[in-house]
Design an enzyme around this catalytic site. Sequence first.
Site, PDB file in Angstrom:
ATOM      1  N   ASP A  24      76.265  55.414  44.187  1.00 16.64           N
ATOM      2  CA  ASP A  24      75.262  56.379  44.647  1.00 16.64           C
ATOM      3  C   ASP A  24      75.896  57.555  45.372  1.00 16.64           C
ATOM      4  O   ASP A  24      75.495  58.704  45.199  1.00 16.64           O
ATOM      5  CB  ASP A  24      74.266  55.694  45.594  1.00 16.64           C
ATOM      6  CG  ASP A  24      73.394  54.701  44.836  1.00 16.64           C
ATOM      7  OD1 ASP A  24      73.546  54.614  43.600  1.00 16.64           O
ATOM      8  OD2 ASP A  24      72.578  54.022  45.484  1.00 16.64           O
ATOM      9  N   GLU A  41      55.405  45.035  21.315  1.00 12.62           N
ATOM     10  CA  GLU A  41      55.701  45.687  22.585  1.00 12.62           C
ATOM     11  C   GLU A  41      54.801  45.152  23.691  1.00 12.62           C
ATOM     12  O   GLU A  41      53.639  44.877  23.455  1.00 12.62           O
ATOM     13  CB  GLU A  41      55.442  47.202  22.439  1.00 12.62           C
ATOM     14  CG  GLU A  41      56.065  47.762  21.178  1.00 12.62           C
ATOM     15  CD  GLU A  41      55.713  49.223  20.910  1.00 12.62           C
ATOM     16  OE1 GLU A  41      54.964  49.823  21.688  1.00 12.62           O
ATOM     17  OE2 GLU A  41      56.211  49.734  19.887  1.00 12.62           O
ATOM     18  N   LYS A  84      52.271  45.412  26.662  1.00 15.56           N
ATOM     19  CA  LYS A  84      51.280  46.442  26.990  1.00 15.56           C
ATOM     20  C   LYS A  84      51.312  46.654  28.498  1.00 15.56           C
ATOM     21  O   LYS A  84      50.866  45.802  29.266  1.00 15.56           O
ATOM     22  CB  LYS A  84      49.898  45.977  26.532  1.00 15.56           C
ATOM     23  CG  LYS A  84      48.856  47.056  26.594  1.00 15.56           C
ATOM     24  CD  LYS A  84      47.567  46.563  25.933  1.00 15.56           C
ATOM     25  CE  LYS A  84      46.504  47.669  25.914  1.00 15.56           C
ATOM     26  NZ  LYS A  84      46.188  48.156  27.246  1.00 15.56           N
ATOM     27  N   ASP A 136      50.459  47.820  32.102  1.00 17.41           N
ATOM     28  CA  ASP A 136      49.216  48.132  32.784  1.00 17.41           C
ATOM     29  C   ASP A 136      49.464  49.267  33.769  1.00 17.41           C
ATOM     30  O   ASP A 136      49.687  49.056  34.953  1.00 17.41           O
ATOM     31  CB  ASP A 136      48.722  46.879  33.517  1.00 17.41           C
ATOM     32  CG  ASP A 136      47.280  47.027  33.957  1.00 17.41           C
ATOM     33  OD1 ASP A 136      46.626  48.003  33.535  1.00 17.41           O
ATOM     34  OD2 ASP A 136      46.807  46.172  34.724  1.00 17.41           O
ATOM     35  N   ARG A 152      45.962  61.083  30.041  1.00 15.24           N
ATOM     36  CA  ARG A 152      45.264  60.844  28.792  1.00 15.24           C
ATOM     37  C   ARG A 152      43.841  61.414  28.848  1.00 15.24           C
ATOM     38  O   ARG A 152      43.345  61.955  27.869  1.00 15.24           O
ATOM     39  CB  ARG A 152      45.202  59.342  28.527  1.00 15.24           C
ATOM     40  CG  ARG A 152      44.485  58.996  27.255  1.00 15.24           C
ATOM     41  CD  ARG A 152      44.485  57.496  27.017  1.00 15.24           C
ATOM     42  NE  ARG A 152      43.832  57.220  25.754  1.00 15.24           N
ATOM     43  CZ  ARG A 152      42.530  57.175  25.599  1.00 15.24           C
ATOM     44  NH1 ARG A 152      41.735  57.385  26.623  1.00 15.24           N
ATOM     45  NH2 ARG A 152      42.007  56.932  24.413  1.00 15.24           N
ATOM     46  N   GLU A 196      53.541  55.154  29.429  1.00 19.51           N
ATOM     47  CA  GLU A 196      52.774  54.628  30.550  1.00 19.51           C
ATOM     48  C   GLU A 196      53.578  54.815  31.833  1.00 19.51           C
ATOM     49  O   GLU A 196      54.721  54.369  31.923  1.00 19.51           O
ATOM     50  CB  GLU A 196      52.546  53.130  30.280  1.00 19.51           C
ATOM     51  CG  GLU A 196      51.325  52.547  30.903  1.00 19.51           C
ATOM     52  CD  GLU A 196      50.049  52.770  30.079  1.00 19.51           C
ATOM     53  OE1 GLU A 196      50.097  53.411  29.000  1.00 19.51           O
ATOM     54  OE2 GLU A 196      48.992  52.306  30.551  1.00 19.51           O
ATOM     55  N   LYS A 224      45.250  41.303  23.970  1.00 17.13           N
ATOM     56  CA  LYS A 224      45.241  41.221  25.430  1.00 17.13           C
ATOM     57  C   LYS A 224      45.413  39.780  25.893  1.00 17.13           C
ATOM     58  O   LYS A 224      44.960  38.844  25.238  1.00 17.13           O
ATOM     59  CB  LYS A 224      43.891  41.735  25.934  1.00 17.13           C
ATOM     60  CG  LYS A 224      43.694  43.202  25.650  1.00 17.13           C
ATOM     61  CD  LYS A 224      43.676  43.969  26.944  1.00 17.13           C
ATOM     62  CE  LYS A 224      43.153  45.359  26.722  1.00 17.13           C
ATOM     63  NZ  LYS A 224      42.267  45.801  27.755  1.00 17.13           N
ATOM     64  N   CYS A 240      34.635  20.129  63.374  1.00 19.66           N
ATOM     65  CA  CYS A 240      35.030  19.713  62.036  1.00 19.66           C
ATOM     66  C   CYS A 240      33.822  19.260  61.229  1.00 19.66           C
ATOM     67  O   CYS A 240      33.052  18.426  61.689  1.00 19.66           O
ATOM     68  CB  CYS A 240      36.045  18.572  62.132  1.00 19.66           C
ATOM     69  SG  CYS A 240      36.417  17.830  60.531  1.00 19.66           S
ATOM     70  N   CYS A 265      41.276  20.783  62.377  1.00 29.00           N
ATOM     71  CA  CYS A 265      40.470  19.742  63.002  1.00 29.00           C
ATOM     72  C   CYS A 265      41.413  18.928  63.889  1.00 29.00           C
ATOM     73  O   CYS A 265      42.516  18.580  63.488  1.00 29.00           O
ATOM     74  CB  CYS A 265      39.865  18.861  61.922  1.00 29.00           C
ATOM     75  SG  CYS A 265      39.430  17.212  62.496  1.00 29.00           S
ATOM     76  N   CYS A 316      39.523  11.372  61.608  1.00 29.87           N
ATOM     77  CA  CYS A 316      38.859  12.261  60.663  1.00 29.87           C
ATOM     78  C   CYS A 316      38.976  11.698  59.252  1.00 29.87           C
ATOM     79  O   CYS A 316      40.055  11.631  58.666  1.00 29.87           O
ATOM     80  CB  CYS A 316      39.465  13.653  60.732  1.00 29.87           C
ATOM     81  SG  CYS A 316      38.654  14.825  59.648  1.00 29.87           S
TER      82      CYS A 316
HETATM   83 ZN   LIG Z   1      37.837  16.234  61.153  1.00 28.56          ZN
END
Ligand SMILES: [Zn+2]
Length: 674
Positions: free
Chosen positions: A35, A116, A118, A120, A139, A176, A317, A411, A429, A435
């Site tokens: 660079d 090719e 496509k 988006d 376009r 595109e 598609k 809870c 909880c 539980c």
């Molecule tokens: Zn619980």
Amino acid sequence: MAAPEDVVKRVSDLRSAIERHNYLYHSLDSPEIPDAEFDHLFNELKEREQQYPELVTSDSPTQRVGSVPLSAFSQVRHELPMLSLDNAFEQADLGDFDRRVKSRLAQEDSVVYSCEPKIDGVAVSLLYQDGALVRGATRGDGTSGEDITANVRTIQAIPLRLLGSDYPRTLEVRGEIYIPKADFMRMNQRAVSEETKTFANPRNAAAGSLRQLDSRLTANRPLTMFCYTVGLVQEGPLPDRHSDILRSLESWGLRINPLIEVVDGIDHCLAYYSRLQDMRDDLDYEIDGVVFKVDRIDLQERLGLLTRTPRWAVAYKFPAEEAVTVLEDVEFQVGRSGVITPVARLKPVTVGGVTISNATLHNADEIDRLGVRLGDRVVVKRAGDVIPKVTQVLPREGSKRARKIKFPIKCPSCGSEVITLPDEVVARCTGGLQCKAQRRESIRHFASRLAMDIEGLGVKLIDQLVQQELIETSADLYHLTLDQLVQLERMAPKSANNLIEALEKSKQTTLPRFIYALGIAEVGESTARSLTQALGSLDSIRMADEERLQQVPDVGPVVARRIFEFFNQDHNKAVIDSLLQSKFTWEELDDSAITNALDGSTFVLTGTLSTMSRGEAREKLQSLGARVSGSVSKKTSVVVAGESAGSKLTKAQELGIEIMDEDRFNEFLKTHGL
Ligand SMILES: [Zn+2]
């Protein structure tokens, strides 16, 4: 003072050199110079032009960004309309397309197609006159679009002057413009931190960037382009095959997608479609399908157009991944470690051929971020096998029916207090073992396919077993008796018997599965494999302290703490000991596998692999203890270079890093038992 001849020549040489390096960098992704050297050339050109302003031309690389914003975009009429493509939505449509092509051409042989991806993005037209970029346009409606010349000039992948000299005098190129996924993420992250507008997806971001009246703003957006066809062409012949035309465009410095392939016959088109569908998530740009074009231009001409749609091309598609529906309700689910997840109950909608009625809302922060309320129209997105999620709320029409979503403070399963720890976004909880939802979820995880894979032990059955308090932990599963099971609802003696057998069978397992099945927070399959490979036995894993755990590839401080805490909680110790009494067996790994051949080495994957996706390759390497990094540096151990590998490969060569092609990589995996 007129510029001396040697300066004129130097300026011209500098421009050619800069254009060429620009092309190598942006279009081919394989720079030849660092660079800094490029910057050096660029600065010299700038200085010479400042000294002799009469040498400045509009196609000079120094002139990409304009300084005066436009007040509005002017309209451009396309010399040749920009066509739209016919869509195929299923395999049968594609078969129909191929049959129509053959019958119109009165040809029985298979047709050669160019395949090719496509992209988006945003479709644009670039007009080159005598090799100089004179106009860029959107376009629009296909007949006329907006003049965005000043903006396309800022895109480094678009040459201001074509390379070489054998291009047609007038050449319109179409393609595109898009923003790569990674750049898009960074762009949105920056927008969040600067509290400016974020974009819904890369396509919107690209469109928004191209519609800036001030090209200086566009210049800061990470836009790039793939070209895929030509429009108006005058004075200068082009090759007689579409794929060769693309190659010519590439030789003139325009960027062409590296995945384009020419195949013989529609079956190969289908194979190409599947291959790209598999690669889709690994690509650095969004694609929404593939395009097939009859490759021979004379055949294209014979086939002609049907109003605005060419008869020689079709877009196939991928299944749509987004749909709009209504958020009817939100339910709060309790996970195996007590995490409470809001789940959206949606009006059923079809997304990509699958009916969706639930989607995750992640957590309270996400609900706030979306600003979603009950009754709102929402966008749901499904990607691959991932749980669908609500990505967007559409504007409300009137506010009557939109009720706020209240996050529970107790809870929903056990009534215990729900808390959010200061360093977490999730609410939990606090009921722990009391539980039932947590118990049920941890047993469900234990029995799941990737864990102990207990056939016939579904959610409803687990729920019954927990509700009737026949089991409290996964270890209790192995003490269930036939008598207990047959008393359950809808449990025939035969199914009960099968379940007992399945439980028995599940005891022959592997250590990674067993570890994964325990349901330790943050420990997925691949971490479970890493733990096994690094530490060898269940005992060593149970005894490891946080420091030792952190030495395991893939395990950071947080995960190490979770694992350590897990194995040191009395309850978990008891469950594991109880499980072990049921006599599980797994093959002990021998020493060579334990020492983890790739421990501490860093791999970089680049290019396209044909036998596996990049994600799979990454997982395999990680399971062997390697780190997988996105960029090549001196620390890189090996670069795996697939098809069309670009700058990373070049860099690896420069740094003298070991490079494996796909065959060697597969061999290598084989020697490590993968
Ligand atoms: Zn619980």
